[in-house]
Design a protein around this motif. Structure first.
Motif, PDB file in Angstrom:
ATOM      1  N   PRO A   1      -4.100   2.621   6.312  1.00  0.00           N
ATOM      2  CA  PRO A   1      -2.959   2.260   5.466  1.00  0.00           C
ATOM      3  C   PRO A   1      -2.894   0.749   5.243  1.00  0.00           C
ATOM      4  CG  PRO A   1      -2.302   3.701   7.273  1.00  0.00           C
ATOM      5  CD  PRO A   1      -3.673   3.217   7.578  1.00  0.00           C
TER       6      PRO A   1
ATOM      7  N   GLN B   1      -0.866  -2.579   2.711  1.00  0.00           N
ATOM      8  CA  GLN B   1       0.394  -2.915   2.054  1.00  0.00           C
ATOM      9  C   GLN B   1       0.250  -3.138   0.554  1.00  0.00           C
ATOM     10  OE1 GLN B   1       3.252  -2.704   3.767  1.00  0.00           O
ATOM     11  NE2 GLN B   1       1.924  -2.046   5.453  1.00  0.00           N
TER      12      GLN B   1
ATOM     13  N   GLN C   1      -3.547  12.756   3.302  1.00  0.00           N
ATOM     14  CA  GLN C   1      -3.114  13.296   4.592  1.00  0.00           C
ATOM     15  C   GLN C   1      -3.040  14.817   4.530  1.00  0.00           C
ATOM     16  OE1 GLN C   1       0.569  11.105   5.244  1.00  0.00           O
ATOM     17  NE2 GLN C   1      -0.377   9.966   6.926  1.00  0.00           N
TER      18      GLN C   1
ATOM     19  N   GLN D   1      -0.055   2.379   1.847  1.00  0.00           N
ATOM     20  CA  GLN D   1       0.811   3.094   2.791  1.00  0.00           C
ATOM     21  C   GLN D   1       2.031   3.706   2.083  1.00  0.00           C
ATOM     22  OE1 GLN D   1       2.433   0.653   5.910  1.00  0.00           O
ATOM     23  NE2 GLN D   1       2.557   2.352   7.329  1.00  0.00           N
ATOM     24  N   HIS D   2       2.308   4.977   2.426  1.00  0.00           N
ATOM     25  CA  HIS D   2       3.444   5.733   1.897  1.00  0.00           C
ATOM     26  C   HIS D   2       3.312   6.024   0.395  1.00  0.00           C
ATOM     27  CE1 HIS D   2       5.202   5.222   5.752  1.00  0.00           C
ATOM     28  NE2 HIS D   2       5.574   3.971   5.598  1.00  0.00           N
ATOM     29  N   SER D   3       2.131   5.801  -0.191  1.00  0.00           N
ATOM     30  CA  SER D   3       1.944   6.094  -1.606  1.00  0.00           C
ATOM     31  C   SER D   3       1.674   7.582  -1.787  1.00  0.00           C
ATOM     32  CB  SER D   3       0.767   5.282  -2.156  1.00  0.00           C
ATOM     33  OG  SER D   3      -0.437   5.684  -1.524  1.00  0.00           O
TER      34      SER D   3
ATOM     35  N   ALA E   1       5.694  -0.245   0.664  1.00  0.00           N
ATOM     36  CA  ALA E   1       6.462   0.482   1.685  1.00  0.00           C
ATOM     37  C   ALA E   1       7.850  -0.128   1.852  1.00  0.00           C
ATOM     38  CB  ALA E   1       5.700   0.469   3.007  1.00  0.00           C
TER      39      ALA E   1
ATOM     40  N   HIS F   1      -1.674   8.368  -0.471  1.00  0.00           N
ATOM     41  CA  HIS F   1      -1.670   8.473   0.991  1.00  0.00           C
ATOM     42  C   HIS F   1      -1.217   9.875   1.424  1.00  0.00           C
ATOM     43  CE1 HIS F   1      -0.331   6.492   5.038  1.00  0.00           C
ATOM     44  NE2 HIS F   1      -1.373   7.294   5.168  1.00  0.00           N
TER      45      HIS F   1
END
Length: 838
Positions: A147, A149, A133, A124-126, A60, A129
């Motif tokens: 989430p 890291q 969502q 997270q933010h991959s 992230a 992910h």
């Protein structure tokens, strides 16, 4: 330069973001990028004369650094239309990847619907992910995304039972799943193409160079590109775990045996085959020297017969100077003794030994921890002639484990046990006390006025004080006791295994509490100055509670009792404290219910002029609870202030008062009456207070000139400038202000003349003793004179007798309020007939 040659921004420095996602990208031991993307990038950089400056970051944060322009290039980024809006990609993909779910055996996942109600760890933010969502929103699937890291953190959560499954790309998962004992599900989703990425308006020429190089490589099956992908895709590149290490040790030993046998056989067969044998031996030696482990063979007298390069490097000697020597030449006596014990288990008993060994060099310069696998080497008849050992240096791993343990169980500032470790030890001590019938105690220590220190000298000085307090407290305790930082400026002392008799144990605890208080009152050296502080201590004995939660709660109650008694003292838990807490909780619940169901009512106490004219009334809040009965405002108003309910209650009182004023405006006899409404501290300092009063007046149509807001002197002590500003805004609307309980606070005359006041209210305590105490008469005379000089009306409250009324009138007071003139009553019982004594 030919047209087909790539563009070369020669000699430039590139800042590269690197996150851990092996085998695609990772940080090598020298800090440079490694893995498929890392090796390809370094090869291109060498050709282009780029200077790589690596920046290690989690996924992230890497994305954030790329978007902000703090890094030039980010490897291993999955393309998506959304990402294409905030970053740029080259044309030729480096790799294609897909994602898979990994879970523990026994928790199979056959399809995404099986994830209902499960916890899924995801980077997270991959892209995974974002995909989950979106899927969750479309399918209304009740799954919980956790989430993380890094992908390793995701696998850790599943292995620890804190998540049901983890999502990872197949390259990472296939490489690391076995290490965490995870299994891949048959689900395949989120196929993506992987690229290098740059910020939208920067470094686009880098993408051109990378594109050209990838196109050349991918056109040649023998190119560096295919060699790199093949090398990193091999099972040998996986992270070695202990199980694989054990297997490797056995295989290595077997290889050594086979090598020895091969050497003897070839020598017997033919001298002409000696070169072939030497070649095979060289290959075997190369293999053993390339393994990232210390490999060795010892004979039955524990003398080294073979060492690989790692052992030679550890001892700082060539192999020929190690062969024939024992460990006593290289390690200290304690290490040698432990190594010999393990070696003899192998050489004498024929055991296969797997153990952690802490080895200290002979000069004490280095201490390393190894995971050692040792197994016997036997002749054909089964006789043991040597041992083969493989020792892997796990020092860094152990240090990381220790650091994680420190972070999990100890306070970072004071290095004391934290709340988590305290609760564990308290559970153990409480359980032990029940089994062996002994007493124990908990001391809850809170520093008095610590917030004042933070506000005046700063948080850095506050932290230094907490560290020094921790040191002083620790010096007074036994080794079996526990001192923990519970949070903020709160410390907890656990005293286990005290006397069985509660009275004797209590005496010992009391002596310790006195000692701790005296020790804390000694000055501390802070910021080159001396600073003194005190503490309030609450004590609860194990016998005071049925469980750990109750014990801590009751020690906390005792601490607050110590604070209420003036601070800088200790208090033992008393059952009456619990009764007070329960009563307070019951009253608070009743207050909330009374507010929601409008069980409050207003009473009014008339205010008169000496000429008999009715001036208005003071609004007084009343509450009758179905269970508690009539509750005194002296009890429920402070509680409402403390818990914040005073704001909605005050808004209700203001609304009702303004509606009453509006209804009186149609009555000629009452149109000029005012209503005095008391303000709370929270109301006055609420940012929306002025807007609340303004809106209420507009909604009800009440005349602002008939609304009198009463505030006390103590309300002026905090943020006086802001208070004056609010009063001036409301005064501009016509609202009037009265200063209640005047003479009992600490009003500054310099502020008093700046306040837009209409009235001063003489406190009833002065009126009560007016006839007996000349000082009260002098104070009242002064207040009346001050009111006259400042052109303020003055009203006396608490007038209960005719003698008081006449004495006040003789002193010059013209406005009155009190039981003599009328008690607080509902609005229907108000009378417009004068009640002034003759």
């Amino acid at each position: 330069m030919g047209a087909s040659e790539p563009v070369r921004p020669n000699g430039r420095q590139l800042v590269i973001g690197i996150y851990q996602n092996p085998p695609k990208i990772s940080v090598a031991a020298d800090g440079m990028p490694s893995g498929i993307f890392g090796d390809l990038l370094q090869h291109i950089a060498q050709q282009q004369n780029w200077q790589i400056k690596p920046v290690s970051c989690d996924w992230a944060y890497c994305l954030e650094l790329l978007r902000s322009g703090d890094i030039d290039l980010l490897p291993d980024v999955a393309y998506s239309p959304e990402r294409a809006l905030s970053m740029r990609f080259h044309q030729t993909p480096v790799l294609h990847s897909w994602s898979t779910l990994y879970s523990l055996p026994g928790q199979p996942v056959a399809e995404l619907a099986d994830l209902a109600g499960r916890k899924i760890a995801v980077l997270q933010h991959s892209s995974q992910h974002l995909y989950l969502q979106h899927y969750n929103g479309q399918q209304q699937l009740p799954l919980t995304l956790l989430p993380v890291q890094s992908l390793q953190a995701a696998f850790n959560l599943v292995a620890a039972g804190q998540a049901d499954a983890a999502v990872a790309n197949h390259l990472f998962g296939d490489l690391r799943a076995a290490e965490f004992q995870l299994k891949a599900s048959p689900i395949r989703f989120d196929p993506v193409a992987l690229y290098f990425a740059v910020a939208p308006d920067r470094n686009l020429e880098l993408l051109t160079v990378i594109d050209q190089q990838l196109q050349q490589w991918q056109a040649d099956p023998q190119s560096f590109y295919f060699q790199t992908v093949s090398r990193w895709s091999q099972p040998g590149t996986k992270v070695v775990n202990f199980s694989l290490l054990k297997l490797w040790s056995a295989l290595s030993a077997l290889l050594l045996i086979l090598a020895g046998a091969a050497m003897y056989w070839f020598w017997r067969r033919s001298r002409g085959q000696l070169q072939q044998m030497q070649l095979e031996l060289a290959r075997l030696t190369t293999i053993l020297n390339s393994v990232d482990a210390h490999i060795y063979i010892k004979d039955r007298r524990s003398r080294y017969q073979y060492v690989n390069h790692k052992v030679a490097a550890l001892f700082g000697r060539p192999a020929e100077q190690i062969i024939g020597h024992t460990d006593s030449l290289f390690f200290d006596a304690k290490t040698v003794s432990q190594l010999q014990l393990n070696d003899q288990r192998v050489l004498t008993a024929g055991e296969r030994v797997v153990a952690e060994e802490i080895n200290t060099m002979a000069d004490g310069s280095q201490v390393h921890t190894y995971l050692s696998v040792k197994l016997p080497l036997r002749y054909a008849n089964g006789e043991i002639y040597a041992l083969c050992g493989i020792s892997t240096d796990i020092t860094e791993h152990k240090q990381n484990q220790a650091a994680i343990h420190q972070l999990a169980f100890y306070d970072a500032l004071t290095s004391l046990p934290n709340r988590r470790l305290l609760l564990e030890r308290l559970e153990q001590a409480f359980s032990l006390a029940g089994r062996i019938s002994c007493q124990g105690a908990v001391l809850f220590i809170d520093l008095d006025h610590f917030k004042d220190l933070n506000d005046t000298l700063g948080h850095a000085v506050g932290d230094e004080l907490l560290s020094q307090v921790a040191g002083r407290l620790s010096e007074q305790l036994r080794k079996s006791d526990t001192l923990a930082r519970f949070g903020g400026d709160e410390f907890v002392v656990l005293l286990p295994e005290l006397q069985p008799r509660a009275d004797l144990a209590g005496q010992r605890v009391e002596l310790l509490a006195m000692k701790l208080m005296d020790m804390l009152t000694l000055p501390f050296k802070l910021a080159e100055r001396s600073y003194s502080i005190s503490a309030s201590i609450g004590i609860a004995m194990f016998s005071d509670a049925g469980n750990v939660d109750e014990l801590l709660q009751r020690a906390d109650l005792a601490m607050y009792d110590a604070k209420n008694r003036g601070r800088n003292q200790y208090c033992f838990y008393d059952s009456t404290l619990q009764a007070k807490v329960l009563a307070r909780a019951s009253m608070l619940e009743g207050l909330r219910l009374a507010l929601s169901e409008q069980r409050f009512c207003l009473h009014y106490q008339m205010q008169y002029h000496s000429n008999g004219q009715v001036l208005g009334a003071e609004v007084l809040l009343r509450w009758t609870d179905p269970e508690l009965g009539a509750v005194s405002p002296e009890d429920f108003i402070p509680l409402a202030e403390e818990c914040g309910l005073i704001l909605p209650i005050g808004a209700w009182v203001l609304q009702q008062s303004c509606q009453q004023l509006a209804s009186w405006q149609t009555d000629p006899l009452k149109a000029s009456w005012h209503l005095a409404v008391n303000l709370s501290v929270r109301q006055l300092h609420d940012p929306s207070f002025v807007a609340l009063v303004t809106d209420t007046l507009q909604q009800t149509g009440a005349n602002p000139a008939n609304l009198v807001l009463e505030l006390t002197e103590t309300q002026l002590l905090q943020d006086i400038e802001a208070v004056i500003g609010k009063m001036q805004q409301l005064r501009a609307l016509g609202v009037r202000f009265s200063l209640d309980d005047f003479g009992t606070g600490y009003s500054s005359l310099s502020y008093l003349k700046r306040l837009p006041l209409h009235q001063l209210k003489i406190d009833g305590s002065f009126v009560r003793d007016l006839l007996d105490d000349p000082s009260d008469e002098a104070i009242i005379r002064t207040i009346l004179a001050l009111g006259s000089s400042l052109e303020l009306h003055v009203i006396a409250e608490g007038v209960e007798t005719t003698a008081q009324y006449l004495a006040l009138k003789q002193l010059g007071c013209q406005q009155f309020q009190g039981y003599l003139l009328g008690r607080p009553v509902p609005v229907a019982a108000l009378s417009s007939a004068p009640q002034i004594p003759a």
